[in-house]
Scaffold this motif. Sequence first.
Motif, PDB file in Angstrom:
ATOM      1  N   PRO A 146      -2.092  -7.454  -8.268  1.00  0.00           N
ATOM      2  CA  PRO A 146      -1.909  -6.572  -9.270  1.00  0.00           C
ATOM      3  C   PRO A 146      -2.701  -4.695  -9.103  1.00  0.00           C
ATOM      4  O   PRO A 146      -2.143  -3.961  -9.503  1.00  0.00           O
ATOM      5  N   THR A 147      -4.127  -5.105  -8.271  1.00  0.00           N
ATOM      6  CA  THR A 147      -4.485  -3.797  -8.491  1.00  0.00           C
ATOM      7  C   THR A 147      -5.707  -4.139  -6.861  1.00  0.00           C
ATOM      8  O   THR A 147      -5.886  -4.538  -6.476  1.00  0.00           O
ATOM      9  N   ASN A 148      -5.016  -2.818  -5.997  1.00  0.00           N
ATOM     10  CA  ASN A 148      -5.832  -2.701  -4.752  1.00  0.00           C
ATOM     11  C   ASN A 148      -7.589  -2.218  -4.567  1.00  0.00           C
ATOM     12  O   ASN A 148      -7.520  -2.063  -6.086  1.00  0.00           O
ATOM     13  N   ALA A 149      -7.411  -2.523  -3.498  1.00  0.00           N
ATOM     14  CA  ALA A 149      -9.332  -1.496  -3.418  1.00  0.00           C
ATOM     15  C   ALA A 149      -9.947  -0.560  -3.878  1.00  0.00           C
ATOM     16  O   ALA A 149     -10.752  -0.118  -4.742  1.00  0.00           O
ATOM     17  N   ALA A 150      -8.393   0.098  -3.889  1.00  0.00           N
ATOM     18  CA  ALA A 150      -8.683   1.595  -4.197  1.00  0.00           C
ATOM     19  C   ALA A 150      -8.441   1.915  -5.755  1.00  0.00           C
ATOM     20  O   ALA A 150      -8.139   3.415  -5.938  1.00  0.00           O
ATOM     21  N   GLY A 151      -7.739   0.406  -6.814  1.00  0.00           N
ATOM     22  CA  GLY A 151      -7.400   0.644  -7.883  1.00  0.00           C
ATOM     23  C   GLY A 151      -5.639   1.132  -8.255  1.00  0.00           C
ATOM     24  O   GLY A 151      -5.948   1.294  -9.415  1.00  0.00           O
ATOM     25  N   SER A 152      -5.099   1.089  -7.428  1.00  0.00           N
ATOM     26  CA  SER A 152      -3.960   1.500  -7.338  1.00  0.00           C
ATOM     27  C   SER A 152      -3.401   0.583  -8.060  1.00  0.00           C
ATOM     28  O   SER A 152      -3.242  -1.054  -7.538  1.00  0.00           O
ATOM     29  N   THR A 153      -1.584   0.541  -8.481  1.00  0.00           N
ATOM     30  CA  THR A 153      -1.187  -0.175  -9.075  1.00  0.00           C
ATOM     31  C   THR A 153      -0.140  -0.745  -8.388  1.00  0.00           C
ATOM     32  O   THR A 153       0.465  -0.175  -7.202  1.00  0.00           O
ATOM     33  N   LEU A 154      -0.040  -1.482  -7.826  1.00  0.00           N
ATOM     34  CA  LEU A 154       1.221  -2.855  -7.879  1.00  0.00           C
ATOM     35  C   LEU A 154       2.151  -2.287  -7.934  1.00  0.00           C
ATOM     36  O   LEU A 154       3.082  -2.300  -8.895  1.00  0.00           O
ATOM     37  N   ALA A 155       3.054  -1.750  -6.697  1.00  0.00           N
ATOM     38  CA  ALA A 155       4.425  -1.188  -6.896  1.00  0.00           C
ATOM     39  C   ALA A 155       5.429  -1.833  -6.711  1.00  0.00           C
ATOM     40  O   ALA A 155       6.375  -2.198  -7.468  1.00  0.00           O
ATOM     41  N   SER A 156       5.383  -2.654  -5.499  1.00  0.00           N
ATOM     42  CA  SER A 156       6.593  -4.014  -5.131  1.00  0.00           C
ATOM     43  C   SER A 156       6.459  -4.555  -4.149  1.00  0.00           C
ATOM     44  O   SER A 156       5.023  -4.285  -3.059  1.00  0.00           O
ATOM     45  N   VAL A 157       6.924  -6.453  -3.942  1.00  0.00           N
ATOM     46  CA  VAL A 157       6.868  -6.260  -3.025  1.00  0.00           C
ATOM     47  C   VAL A 157       8.010  -6.809  -2.166  1.00  0.00           C
ATOM     48  O   VAL A 157       8.778  -7.406  -2.826  1.00  0.00           O
TER      49      VAL A 157
END
Length: 269
Positions: A146-157
């Motif tokens: 749901p979030t990457n290492a930088a803390g950004s939110t999942l946008a799409s798959v």
Amino acid sequence: MSYYTSLTGLKNAQTELNVISHNIANAETNGFKKSDTQFADIVSSSVVTDPALTVGIGSRVAEIKQNFSVGALEQTGNSLDLAIGGEGFFTIVSPNSGQTEFTRNGSFSVDGSGYIKNAEGSRLQVFPMTNGVVDASSHQDALAAPTNAAGSTLASVTVDQEGQVVASYDDGTNTTVGVVALANFVAPNGLKQTGDSSWKVTGKSGAASYGAPGSGAFGAINSGTLERSNVDIAEELVDLISAQRYFQANAKAIDTATQISQTVINLRN
């Protein structure tokens, strides 16, 4: 004897009607594969029986055979609606039972934990990738954090034709989740139906052989597309009429045998 011979026909006709009804009921079920009923005759004889005088004693259901032909593909625009353009099954695992199943229904979505799952909650399986190389020796749950290492939110798959699953985040970065794990079988007709357009391995089907989409005999992945049922309504309705006539003919044979028996009884009286 004629009573029992015709009775086997009635029972078989009822089985065929049940199979046809099941096909029609699932004409709009994604990934559904229709079944056909096949019959065999029953003959009772011994080594001393004259083959020229052998009379059959009815029929039986030899097999209810599944038809795995590819259904029509329908575009939906949803990136996680996936269809296999050829051979293969999606591999899914239930998080509750841990059992592995296989399906042609590629309607998936992402849950709150980032797992890619179907409507029943079973998780899509992918091959892990190491330094850009697919490891097809094992498969794992498709998980888009749901979030990457930088803390950004999942946008799409998204999923490409080779089955590569990519998670995109709102900071513009992408992460490769893995490659969709497809399975195939030596004898798919031996698979056990479990409902929800899913199947399990049996001794008759043989073990699953895995591969990446577009490799070997495996079909490519069509994203934004779903495979519809392969049921042909017109064909099923014709089969339905034929099964009804089959049932009526056997019922008439029983009625005729009853009349003959009654005539014999009246003569004796």
